[in-house]
Design an enzyme around this catalytic site. Sequence first.
Site, short mmCIF file in Angstrom:
data_model
loop_
_atom_site.label_atom_id
_atom_site.label_comp_id
_atom_site.label_asym_id
_atom_site.label_seq_id
_atom_site.Cartn_x
_atom_site.Cartn_y
_atom_site.Cartn_z
N ASN A 90 0.80 -1.23 0.00
CA ASN A 90 0.00 0.00 0.00
C ASN A 90 0.83 1.28 0.00
O ASN A 90 0.28 2.37 0.03
CB ASN A 90 -0.95 0.01 1.21
CG ASN A 90 -0.21 -0.01 2.55
OD1 ASN A 90 1.02 -0.03 2.59
ND2 ASN A 90 -0.96 -0.01 3.63
N LYS A 91 2.15 1.16 -0.04
CA LYS A 91 3.00 2.35 0.02
C LYS A 91 3.09 3.03 -1.35
O LYS A 91 2.62 2.51 -2.35
CB LYS A 91 4.39 1.97 0.52
CG LYS A 91 4.40 1.43 1.95
CD LYS A 91 3.81 2.42 2.93
CE LYS A 91 3.95 2.00 4.39
NZ LYS A 91 3.13 0.82 4.74
#
Length: 369
Positions: free
Chosen positions: A180-181
């Site tokens: 999710n970065k």
Amino acid sequence: MIPLCVPEIKGNEWKYIKECLDTNWVSSVGSYVDKFERDFAKFVGANSAVVNVNGTSALHLALKVLGIEEGDEVIVPSMTFIAPVNAVKYVGAEPVFVDICRDTFVMDAEKIEELITQKTKAILPVHIYGNIVDMDKVMEIANKYNLYVIEDATESLGSIYKGKHTGTIGHIGCFSFNGNKLITTGAGGMLVTNDKELSERAKFLSTQAKVTLENKGFYHSDIGFNFRMPNILAAMGCAQLENIEEYIEVKRKNAFIYNELLKDIKNITLPVEKPQTKNVFWLYSILIEDGFPVSRDELIKIMYEAGIETRPFFTPVHTMPSYLNCRCGDLSVTQEVSSKGINLPSSVSLKQENIEKVCEVIKILGKKL
């Protein structure tokens, strides 16, 4: 369902990974490992970078190479993902919890000094959701008391503080490449530093403290860690990094759209961008204040029923069973912000119509006032 935050894979990921598969260079030795370290260090403006298997291992390694150990104390925020606090415990040290700023949701640098004792060895600011700690004040305190500073920049890759990337201002900075970065390698992390000795020590310990002898045998002069990133993941990181400037601009553009659509709704607090900073807005985060018609948790449920994934702010770590007895300052702002904060969809692939749908739900509720 409009997801909270999913990866964007649109460049040379398939090409570079296929090269690793075609050549059998899939493990922790390979050209992409070195390239990812060089390219990442260049992007953030650090002298060197050391890849790790995840962001947590980078934090653990940072504490280890700085000599933080049993009996030491490290000042950290309580409102954070638990990884940096756990890393403090991994080396036998004790976390000391400091309160946060209400507008930026990050460590309140003005409240650090009152928590310092003879046991304090480091400050660990966490730049959550893309927001940035007041690093001038942090470094001023660190220099005054001869403390180390380890920046957890896992959620602020691309954020700028007075011309410098987060993660490059303290002694060591740590990043994550979880799915999710801003950029992802599936799993992975990076340690950056401007200190050559620290970099070399980190690389040595991350590869099992291994020395290759003349006869090609292995000798281990220290207790090391298997924190190596496989070449196949580094290949993905190189491809992701090629598009990072575009991803940053999309994140910021989407945040400004959110700001415009939500600015007139009463009893919600929008994120800020402090002077001389550039917030990457990794997650677009707002506060649902007491006067809003529904609570934060009620809004999360309403959003889900409308096909929108959201997430509450981090639960304060000092309320977790393993950390109930840790020393701390007044954490009243931490408690309040944690109970009111919500993260809205923030993927790079998010379209304006998605943002409009999210904001429309909030607007309809707001009209009940």
